[in-house]
Design a protein around this motif. Sequence first.
Motif, PDB file in Angstrom:
ATOM      1  N   UNK A 100      -6.381  -4.846   5.357  1.00 43.91           N
ATOM      2  CA  UNK A 100      -7.564  -5.886   5.161  1.00 43.91           C
ATOM      3  C   UNK A 100      -7.761  -5.997   3.738  1.00 43.91           C
ATOM      4  N   UNK A 101      -8.100  -7.472   3.407  1.00 42.72           N
ATOM      5  CA  UNK A 101      -8.465  -7.513   2.067  1.00 42.72           C
ATOM      6  C   UNK A 101      -9.871  -7.073   1.607  1.00 42.72           C
ATOM      7  N   UNK A 102     -10.192  -7.078   0.418  1.00 38.86           N
ATOM      8  CA  UNK A 102      -9.489  -7.194  -0.800  1.00 38.86           C
ATOM      9  C   UNK A 102      -8.333  -5.932  -0.954  1.00 38.86           C
ATOM     10  N   UNK A 103      -7.166  -6.018  -1.567  1.00 39.94           N
ATOM     11  CA  UNK A 103      -6.349  -5.104  -1.923  1.00 39.94           C
ATOM     12  C   UNK A 103      -6.709  -4.555  -3.220  1.00 39.94           C
ATOM     13  N   UNK A 104      -6.557  -3.680  -3.611  1.00 38.10           N
ATOM     14  CA  UNK A 104      -6.925  -2.753  -5.002  1.00 38.10           C
ATOM     15  C   UNK A 104      -5.925  -3.731  -6.026  1.00 38.10           C
ATOM     16  N   UNK A 105      -6.574  -3.904  -6.772  1.00 35.61           N
ATOM     17  CA  UNK A 105      -5.595  -4.647  -8.141  1.00 35.61           C
ATOM     18  C   UNK A 105      -5.819  -3.595  -9.379  1.00 35.61           C
ATOM     19  N   UNK A 106      -4.687  -3.351 -10.234  1.00 34.40           N
ATOM     20  CA  UNK A 106      -4.667  -2.680 -11.374  1.00 34.40           C
ATOM     21  C   UNK A 106      -4.105  -3.468 -12.292  1.00 34.40           C
ATOM     22  N   UNK A 107      -4.304  -3.362 -13.735  1.00 32.78           N
ATOM     23  CA  UNK A 107      -3.216  -3.858 -14.692  1.00 32.78           C
ATOM     24  C   UNK A 107      -2.005  -3.119 -14.828  1.00 32.78           C
ATOM     25  N   UNK A 108      -0.955  -3.404 -15.666  1.00 32.45           N
ATOM     26  CA  UNK A 108      -0.056  -2.610 -15.998  1.00 32.45           C
ATOM     27  C   UNK A 108      -0.769  -1.693 -16.641  1.00 32.45           C
ATOM     28  N   UNK A 109      -1.616  -1.684 -17.552  1.00 30.59           N
ATOM     29  CA  UNK A 109      -1.887  -0.608 -18.624  1.00 30.59           C
ATOM     30  C   UNK A 109      -2.879   0.325 -17.769  1.00 30.59           C
ATOM     31  N   UNK A 110      -3.526   0.034 -16.966  1.00 35.30           N
ATOM     32  CA  UNK A 110      -4.339   1.142 -15.892  1.00 35.30           C
ATOM     33  C   UNK A 110      -3.255   1.821 -15.313  1.00 35.30           C
ATOM     34  N   UNK A 111      -2.169   0.996 -14.580  1.00 34.28           N
ATOM     35  CA  UNK A 111      -1.112   1.861 -14.011  1.00 34.28           C
ATOM     36  C   UNK A 111      -0.443   2.786 -14.717  1.00 34.28           C
TER      37      UNK A 111
END
Length: 432
Positions: A273-284
């Motif tokens: 179910x939304x919302x999906x987690x979002x990460x920036x490249x830097x965070x990942x």
Amino acid sequence: MTTITTVKRLSEHVGQTVTLRGWVYNKRSKGKLHFLQVRDGSGIVQCVVFMKNVDEESFEAIGHLGQESSLSVTGEVKADERAPGGFEIGVSSVEIHQVVDGYPITPKEHGVDYLLSQRHLWLRSKRQSAIMRLRSHVMMSLRTFFQDQDFVCMDSPMFTPNACEGTSELFEVPYFERTAYLTQSGQLYAEASAMALGKVYTFGPTFRAEKSKTRRHLTEFWMLEPELAYAELDDVCQLAEDMICYVVRDVLENCQAELADLERDLSKLECILGPFPRLTYEEASKILLEHPDSEFVAGDDFGAPDETILSEMHERPVMITHYPKEVKAFYMKRDPEDESKVLCVDVLGPEGVGEIIGGSQREDDLGILEGRIRDHDLPMSAFEWFLDLRRYGSVPHAGFGLGLERFVGWIAGVEHIRECIPFPRTIVRLEP
Ligand code: ATP
Ligand code: MG
């Protein structure tokens, strides 16, 4: 004349006498009884043959039917909670079409190489049939999702005159007096289509001369690529999330038999179910650099093991945005807040499945795009038509590509995507 029906539709005929046309999946005999597992492509049902209910000759003949013998079975549909699928046929007559002896695939374990070489027969197994029906449903569900939102299906050509991301992964084909390439993405054409029709998608086969022998790579796979005019990165992130949730819900509601055949853990899909987690490249990157099992080097693209680590951390798909420009394609738009990054998103499926979607906002400025083409040593003349899209009414636009087999593999809980396409093509396999 009795009604001809299919295993899938037995529930509509409880108490009636019907005819099923199919093949023997399995057989067990016990004195005056034969238990036939009959498959007909839509499912498998147990057919019980009592000696006293059929003629003598038929009863005898059934005793000699090997696996995959073809036959029509007529009998009464009985609801039975104990029967797999909930129904059983009390057989009153059979018509045998072909008696088979020595079918090459038996219920015992075969190696996967053998099964792949017998793919034309392997497709008849319960598991493979379930995956194929699921794939078919997912394809329809995806189309419905986009059509309902007024997207127009605009198929991109398979023959293309040049590469959009370099030629190393392209298949060359002789094309009269010149060379053509099989498409590795419909995106450039989808951009032209979006400028004509606003919201479009292409859905078709894609070809990549992938040297990688992973469980995620085929040389021929299907890709669905939506492209939207007047859209930015956030719009396509939301679209991808809505699309995934829609299809997963639809499958949970309408593919219960297939999911049961595949022994899929439904709780893994119910939580999508939304919302999906979002990460920036830097965070990942930070997560990977601190992770004991990761060999990730700062600034690099994520490898499959890195994606597995990131995806196993979440029970929902994860969206990773803002990759360094060096690891992504020339047409992606730079992040105005950090010119070293691009406005892109990769969606990693959960349960370690890795990337299922790659998308981005596209560069819409003529001068900048010309510079990129030059920097990447791509032939400018080949891209004139693509540059026209930035000369005549350029607008912000964005889209993504979903790999169908990876998506189906995740939903079905199938480890290797070669089982998610009818006749897989890989670096080592062109047959059957
Ligand atoms: P990867 O890094 O895993 O090779 P990619 O970055 O090359 O993927 P894209 O070019 O963004 O992938 O393609 C979009 C989508 O197409 C991917 O997210 C994936 O789902 C699918 N895809 C790409 N290559 C393959 C392949 N060889 N076999 C099956 N699906 C693929
Ligand atoms: Mg790739």
